[in-house]
Every structure is written in structure tokens, then in C-alpha cells.
Design a protein around this motif. Structure first.
Motif, PDB file in Angstrom:
ATOM      1  N   SER A  22       0.827  -1.196   0.000  1.00  0.00           N
ATOM      2  CA  SER A  22       0.000   0.000   0.000  1.00  0.00           C
ATOM      3  C   SER A  22       0.865   1.250   0.000  1.00  0.00           C
ATOM      4  CB  SER A  22      -0.933   0.004   1.221  1.00  0.00           C
ATOM      5  OG  SER A  22      -0.184   0.044   2.425  1.00  0.00           O
ATOM      6  N   SER A  23       1.967   1.224   0.743  1.00  0.00           N
ATOM      7  CA  SER A  23       2.865   2.381   0.777  1.00  0.00           C
ATOM      8  C   SER A  23       3.569   2.569  -0.558  1.00  0.00           C
ATOM      9  CB  SER A  23       3.899   2.207   1.898  1.00  0.00           C
ATOM     10  OG  SER A  23       3.259   2.127   3.152  1.00  0.00           O
ATOM     11  N   LEU A  26       1.033   3.978  -3.012  1.00  0.00           N
ATOM     12  CA  LEU A  26       0.797   5.391  -2.731  1.00  0.00           C
ATOM     13  C   LEU A  26       1.951   6.254  -3.232  1.00  0.00           C
ATOM     14  CD1 LEU A  26      -0.816   7.649  -1.329  1.00  0.00           C
ATOM     15  CD2 LEU A  26       0.370   7.041   0.799  1.00  0.00           C
ATOM     16  N   TYR A 150       2.041  12.476   1.176  1.00  0.00           N
ATOM     17  CA  TYR A 150       2.368  11.055   1.386  1.00  0.00           C
ATOM     18  C   TYR A 150       2.285  10.702   2.864  1.00  0.00           C
ATOM     19  CZ  TYR A 150       4.859   6.681   1.723  1.00  0.00           C
ATOM     20  OH  TYR A 150       5.179   5.386   2.011  1.00  0.00           O
ATOM     21  N   ALA A 153      -1.428  10.523   3.971  1.00  0.00           N
ATOM     22  CA  ALA A 153      -2.139   9.387   3.383  1.00  0.00           C
ATOM     23  C   ALA A 153      -1.597   8.060   3.913  1.00  0.00           C
ATOM     24  CB  ALA A 153      -2.026   9.433   1.857  1.00  0.00           C
ATOM     25  N   ASP A 154      -0.277   7.961   4.079  1.00  0.00           N
ATOM     26  CA  ASP A 154       0.307   6.724   4.600  1.00  0.00           C
ATOM     27  C   ASP A 154      -0.141   6.476   6.032  1.00  0.00           C
ATOM     28  OD1 ASP A 154       1.907   4.456   4.191  1.00  0.00           O
ATOM     29  OD2 ASP A 154       3.581   5.376   5.251  1.00  0.00           O
TER      30      ASP A 154
END
Length: 363
Positions: A22-23, A26, A150, A153-154
């Protein structure tokens, strides 16, 4: 009884449950947008085509610098108060400055050693005091927003993943508790039967009952509390249970099973059928002086599986409500596993009582 391995979650849930991917996803999305913006801006200048190389260089080391930021966000996830966001903010500013400096240094090296003479670019702003090189300042602004977006969101992705894991753990614990509530009821009846056989000196029947009970409990204890089992395994465990009850009720208990062979490998929640059959025995067979027939039927209609347990014991108003512990636990287990797609319906009438399980097929 061999539990089936749970299928990995698909789609967005799988992405959220994988912190590394996921990271990475992103970071690729954010730096991909930055790359597109850089390329469009460079093309709008109608300058040398060689300058299109720079946005790719900036994007590569931007992606590399994003990983330390992910580690800061991940390692400070458990911190309380504003300390976590203070550290993340400091990391964003440091990495944005480092990214801007790398832009300038690497771009200068590329221009000096790799580009044809005369090729280069600089972003300047004319002020009353003269011409000011604004490239570094604009780069700082851009990268501050990229790294900042980032980090936020992370952090949200990590929090969402923790929430999903907590919900899954709670659901597994709930399913385990619901299933374990069923065993004491059955054990009381089975041990009571063994005790009665011993008192009446029916030792062979007592031994057979104890062996059938051991087989059933072994299947129950070996089954993973939250895993699926095949319908064939579920039927096998049910047969072990019925061996105990047949010794208890003799010829008064007749069981018919209609399980199509093509449904034998259908995955279902373990020990769904046993409490329904136990309910039929308790309310239809036990009170009756005559022979009572119980039918277990499995059917598939499209992408839906239905399992029904019916008896010809005459039904009764207490059964129609379906409020017993066993039926209530089954409804809760179906809801926890399938949501609204899983259901247990009951129907009582002069001909007897029917309980029907409906849930989606795995195919």
C-alpha cells in the motif's frame, strides 16, 4: 475434519492489509503525478528535448527518499499526542530540502558531463532588485506538498489497516465464543446418556457411545474456530454426533441425508448442521413416542447454497420463533461471516419444523 485455508481478501481490503504494497502504491501514485506535472511544464517551455531527462531523475530519487518517510510514519504510529505529527513534519521538511538539493546537484552534474554544450535551464524571477533564481524555492514548495501528502495518506492507510485487523480479530473471537457455547449443551446430553447406559449395565452400548462421542469431539477440537470446512467433512462430523443420539433414542430416530456429490467440496462454516439436527432431536424426537424422521438436504441455486434440516414431529409454537441458543448462535455466525447474504429461516407447521440455511457459494 480438515479446515480450509481462508481466501486472502481481494481488492481494496487486500491493499490495506499489506502495509508494504500500500505504501509503495501510494508513493508511485504521488510521484507519478509529480512526474507528469514536471514533464508537462518542461514541454510547455519549448526548450531542448534533453531536458525531459531531468523529471525522471528527480522522480527516481524522490521515490527512494519516500521510504525513510514511511518508516518514520510507521515507527511513530503508537505515539500519543502531537509528538508523532511533529516528527513527521520535521521528516517532511528535511526530505523536501534534501530532494531539492539533490535536484540541483544531480541536474548540474548531468548538464556538466552528459549534456551538449549550451544545454541547460534555470527558473528565474525578475524583481526590482534584479533577477532571482527561484528554482530551488519552487522545488522546495513542490516537494514539501508531495512528501506531506504522502505522510498524511500513509498514516491513514496504516490506521485503516490496524482497524481492519482489530475487526477481524474481534470477529474471530466472536465466532469462537459462539461455537464454544454449543458444546456444553451437547456434552451434557451425551454424558448423561453414557451414565444411564452404565447404570443399566449396557456396557457395550456405553462403550460405543463413548467412542462416537470421542470421534465427534476430536473433529470439533481439531477444526479451526474461524476456518471453513467442506460439506463432506461437516457431514462426517454430523454422522459421529448422530451415532451418539441413535444409541440414546434407538428406532425413534431416523435420519435421511440428501447431499449431492457435486456439493461435497462446498466450503461452509464448521458445525452449522449439528445444532440444527440437535434442535430437531430435542423438540421433535425426544418428546415423541413414535418414530420421527429428520431430513438433511443440500441444494444449490445459482450462486446460493441452501442447507435445510426438517422433521415430521409436528412442529410447535416454541419452534416457530427460533429463539433457542443454538439457532441464535447460527444466525450470529452467519451474519458475522456473510453479512446480509447469510440467513437462517425457520418454518413450523402441522407437518413438522424446517430450518433452512442460505449463504453464497464460494465459486
Amino acid at each position: 475434519m480438515v479446515p480450509l485455508h481462508a481466501r486472502p481478501p481481494a481488492g481494496v481490503s487486500a491493499l490495506l492489509l499489506s502495509p508494504r504494497w500500500s505504501s509503495i502504491t501510494l508513493a508511485l501514485m504521488l510521484w507519478g503525478l509529480a512526474l507528469v506535472g514536471h514533464l508537462l511544464f518542461t514541454l510547455s517551455l519549448n526548450t531542448d528535448a534533453e531536458l525531459l531527462l531531468f523529471p525522471f531523475i528527480w522522480t527516481v530519487h524522490g521515490l527512494l527518499l519516500t521510504w525513510p518517510l514511511h518508516e518514520v510514519v510507521r515507527r511513530t504510529e503508537g505515539m500519543k499526542g502531537g509528538g508523532r505529527w511533529l516528527l513527521a513534519g520535521l521528516a517532511v521538511m528535511v526530505l523536501a530540502g534534501l530532494q531539492a538539493l539533490l535536484d540541483a546537484r544531480i541536474s548540474g552534474w548531468v548538464v556538466h558531463y552528459l549534456m551538449p554544450p549550451g544545454v541547460g535551464a534555470a527558473m528565474v524571477v525578475r524583481t526590482p532588485q534584479g533577477v532571482v533564481d527561484a528554482g530551488l524555492r519552487i522545488s522546495l514548495l513542490i516537494y514539501f506538498w508531495v512528501f506531506g501528502c504522502y505522510a498524511m495518506a500513509d498514516s491513514l492507510l496504516l490506521s485503516q489497516r490496524r482497524l481492519i485487523e482489530a475487526q477481524n480479530s474481534a470477529q474471530r473471537a466472536e465466532l469462537a465464543a459462539l461455537r464454544l457455547q454449543l458444546h456444553p449443551h451437547f456434552l451434557f446430553n451425551a454424558l448423561n446418556s453414557v451414565s444411564a447406559l452404565i447404570v443399566t449395565n449396557r456396557l457395550k452400548e456405553a462403550d460405543a457411545t463413548a467412542m462416537s462421542l470421542a470421534t465427534f469431539l476430536r473433529a470439533s477440537l481439531l477444526a479451526n474456530q474461524s476456518a471453513m470446512v467442506t460439506l463432506a467433512d461437516e457431514t462426517e462430523a454430523l454422522q459421529a454426533y448422530l451415532e451418539v443420539e441413535r444409541i440414546r433414542f434407538g428406532d425413534r430416530l431416523v435420519v435421511e441425508m440428501d447431499i449431492p456429490e457435486d456439493l461435497h467440496e462446498t466450503p461452509i462454516l464448521a458445525f452449522l448442521l449439528q445444532p440444527l439436527v440437535e434442535n430437531a432431536i430435542k423438540h421433535a424426537v425426544a418428546p415423541a413416542a413414535r418414530r420421527v424422521r429428520i431430513r438433511v438436504v443440500a441444494q444449490q441455486s445459482g450462486d446460493r447454497i441452501s442447507l435445510s434440516v426438517s422433521d415430521d414431529g409436528g412442529g410447535g409454537p416454541s419452534l416457530a420463533a427460533g429463539t433457542g441458543t443454538g439457532l441464535r448462535n447460527i444466525r450470529e455466525r452467519l451474519a458475522a461471516t456473510y453479512g446480509p447474504a447469510g440467513s437462517l429461516t425457520t418454518q413450523s407447521g402441522p407437518e413438522g419444523f424446517t430450518a433452512t440455511l442460505t449463504f453464497p457459494s464460494a465459486g
